[in-house]
Write a protein that holds these residues in place. Structure first.
Motif, mmCIF file in Angstrom:
data_model
loop_
_atom_site.group_PDB
_atom_site.id
_atom_site.type_symbol
_atom_site.label_atom_id
_atom_site.label_comp_id
_atom_site.label_asym_id
_atom_site.label_seq_id
_atom_site.Cartn_x
_atom_site.Cartn_y
_atom_site.Cartn_z
ATOM 1 N N GLY A 198 57.375 25.433 22.476
ATOM 2 C CA GLY A 198 58.621 25.984 21.953
ATOM 3 C C GLY A 198 59.466 26.612 23.048
ATOM 4 N N ARG A 199 58.811 27.342 23.964
ATOM 5 C CA ARG A 199 59.555 27.946 25.074
ATOM 6 C C ARG A 199 60.162 26.863 25.965
ATOM 7 N NH1 ARG A 199 54.567 31.002 25.502
ATOM 8 N NH2 ARG A 199 54.738 32.964 24.342
ATOM 9 N N ALA A 258 60.943 23.788 25.109
ATOM 10 C CA ALA A 258 62.033 23.123 24.387
ATOM 11 C C ALA A 258 63.269 24.014 24.334
ATOM 12 C CB ALA A 258 61.574 22.767 22.976
ATOM 13 N N LEU A 259 63.069 25.322 24.228
ATOM 14 C CA LEU A 259 64.205 26.241 24.213
ATOM 15 C C LEU A 259 64.939 26.214 25.551
ATOM 16 C CD1 LEU A 259 65.826 28.453 22.794
ATOM 17 C CD2 LEU A 259 64.139 30.119 23.631
ATOM 18 N N THR A 279 66.792 22.899 25.809
ATOM 19 C CA THR A 279 67.977 22.890 24.957
ATOM 20 C C THR A 279 69.117 23.678 25.600
ATOM 21 O OG1 THR A 279 66.605 22.718 22.968
ATOM 22 C CG2 THR A 279 68.872 23.478 22.669
ATOM 23 N N VAL A 290 62.923 23.067 18.564
ATOM 24 C CA VAL A 290 62.541 24.416 18.995
ATOM 25 C C VAL A 290 62.055 25.237 17.803
ATOM 26 C CG1 VAL A 290 63.383 26.574 19.984
ATOM 27 C CG2 VAL A 290 64.143 24.400 20.942
ATOM 28 N N CYS A 322 63.300 17.109 24.222
ATOM 29 C CA CYS A 322 62.923 18.195 23.315
ATOM 30 C C CYS A 322 62.727 17.683 21.892
ATOM 31 C CB CYS A 322 63.999 19.280 23.326
ATOM 32 S SG CYS A 322 64.168 20.145 24.907
#
Length: 212
Positions: free
Chosen positions: A29-30, A32-33, A36, A73, A199
């Motif tokens: 998640g981090r 992908a953040l 993004t 995310v 992502c």
């Protein structure tokens, strides 16, 4: 200085052999953040160089990819929260992720971006080539980063980002009358699309594994 590792009853910290799935999802998640956010930056720098009838289409496609990346995310963090804390994940990498090698790659990238773009703008007087140079540097930095983080998918991202500069060069060669903005638009929008797609695909793969 007293060596505490040699004292009776004191054991050195043992690195776990398996990382929990919750931790893996949070790390995903981090990542992908970050992807993004940087994709949004690339897009913001590249899309002003698009003109005419292509502009609405580029903006529309960019918004769709951005939405897919942002959804990934959210999905990764939600799955991490729902995953039991003790559920095992994949084995740990042989070497710790990040560390001095990771920081060295980031530092070299920052220097190459600053010095190279300064030369392109100040000496060559070709500011439209700055995004192309940046795409080469950032794309190349993903190769040692992939090894440092044990994430082979980053190599694919690196190849794709570097390829956007090749596409810009091809467009400039085949279309001599094309505006100089092609050197800004293609790498900017292309790198944004690469990051957002990576992502989004990561989110879809995790979803399929969870459904299995």
């Amino acid at each position: 200085m007293e060596n505490t590792l040699a004292r009776p009853g004191v054991r050195p910290a043992v690195r776990p052999a398996v990382r929990t799935r919750r931790e893996q999802l949070r790390n995903g998640g981090r990542g992908a953040l970050i992807g993004t956010a940087f994709g949004l930056m690339w897009f913001a720098l590249g899309q002003p160089a698009v003109h005419g009838a292509a502009r609405p289409a580029v903006l529309g496609a960019g918004l769709l990819l951005l939405a897919a990346s942002a959804a990934a995310v959210v999905r990764l963090f939600v799955l991490a929260r729902r995953t039991p804390a003790d559920e095992p994940g994949l084995p740990m990498a042989p070497a710790p992720a990040g560390g001095p090698k990771f920081l060295t790659v980031v530092l070299v990238q920052a220097v190459a971006l600053g010095v190279g773009n300064g030369f392109v703008r100040g000496s060559l007087h070709r500011p439209e080539l700055m995004l192309s140079w940046s795409a080469l540097v950032v794309g190349a930095h993903f190769f040692p980063m992939a090894r440092s983080l044990s994430a082979l998918v980053l190599r694919v991202v690196g190849v794709a980002m570097i390829s956007t500069v090749g596409l810009a060069a091809l467009a400039a060669a085949l279309l001599p009358a094309a505006p100089a903005d092609v050197w800004q638009a293609v790498p900017g929008i292309g790198c944004a699309a690469v990051l957002w797609t990576a992502c989004a695909v990561t989110g879809l793969r995790v979803r399929r594994r969870s459904a299995a």
